[in-house]
Design a protein around this motif. Structure first.
Motif, PDB file in Angstrom:
ATOM      1  N   MET A  34     -36.538 -24.127 -21.570  1.00 36.28           N
ATOM      2  CA  MET A  34     -37.164 -22.935 -21.926  1.00 36.28           C
ATOM      3  C   MET A  34     -37.291 -22.762 -23.521  1.00 36.28           C
ATOM      4  SD  MET A  34     -35.355 -19.333 -21.142  1.00 36.28           S
ATOM      5  CE  MET A  34     -33.734 -19.754 -21.974  1.00 36.28           C
ATOM      6  N   HIS A  37     -40.149 -24.461 -24.770  1.00 40.46           N
ATOM      7  CA  HIS A  37     -41.502 -23.799 -24.318  1.00 40.46           C
ATOM      8  C   HIS A  37     -41.703 -22.463 -25.083  1.00 40.46           C
ATOM      9  CE1 HIS A  37     -44.485 -22.507 -21.431  1.00 40.46           C
ATOM     10  NE2 HIS A  37     -44.010 -21.296 -21.517  1.00 40.46           N
ATOM     11  N   MET A  38     -40.624 -22.078 -25.509  1.00 37.79           N
ATOM     12  CA  MET A  38     -40.632 -20.678 -26.372  1.00 37.79           C
ATOM     13  C   MET A  38     -41.068 -20.814 -27.780  1.00 37.79           C
ATOM     14  SD  MET A  38     -37.689 -18.489 -24.729  1.00 37.79           S
ATOM     15  CE  MET A  38     -37.595 -17.069 -25.820  1.00 37.79           C
TER      16      MET A  38
END
Length: 122
Positions: A34, A37-38
């Motif tokens: 995550m 991905h951010m």
């Protein structure tokens, strides 16, 4: 805002997390995915503990996971020192850290670093 994170990837085995950390592996892996991905800059650290998470298979599994997220994620492999609650566990030999670095590079990681070692050649 969070610009960067250093995340401890202690092991690639649920049993390690359950027995030594009283935690679970999947939330750690999800957080790594995550954060990447951010667009957050992440670096991962593995404290390599003899007979706990130092097998070639486990180190290779960790390196492959990192590569599959991004080969440009820095991986810090740190040597364990017998302090606090694990005083009867031996320190991590420099050769084990060298093996972990070699595995990371073999698996395509661009940035693999040795930690907690004096005078290392890596």
């Amino acid at each position: 805002w969070i610009d960067a994170m250093n995340i401890d990837l202690k092991s690639f085995r649920n049993t390690f997390y359950r027995n030594l950390s009283k935690a679970r592996l999947d939330p750690v892996l999800d957080t790594i995915r995550m954060a990447h991905h951010m667009g957050i800059h992440i670096e991962l650290t593995t404290l390599v503990i003899p007979r706990e998470n130092d097998s070639t298979e486990e180190l290779r599994d960790i390196a492959r996971f990192i590569y599959n997220v991004s080969p440009s994620i820095p991986w810090h492999v740190s040597a364990f020192h017998p302090d606090f609650k694990m005083r009867t566990t031996a320190a991590t030999p420099a050769s084990t850290i060298g093996r972990a670095i070699a595995i990371g590079k073999e698996e395509g990681l661009q940035f693999v670093y040795a930690g907690n070692l004096r005078g290392n050649d890596w």
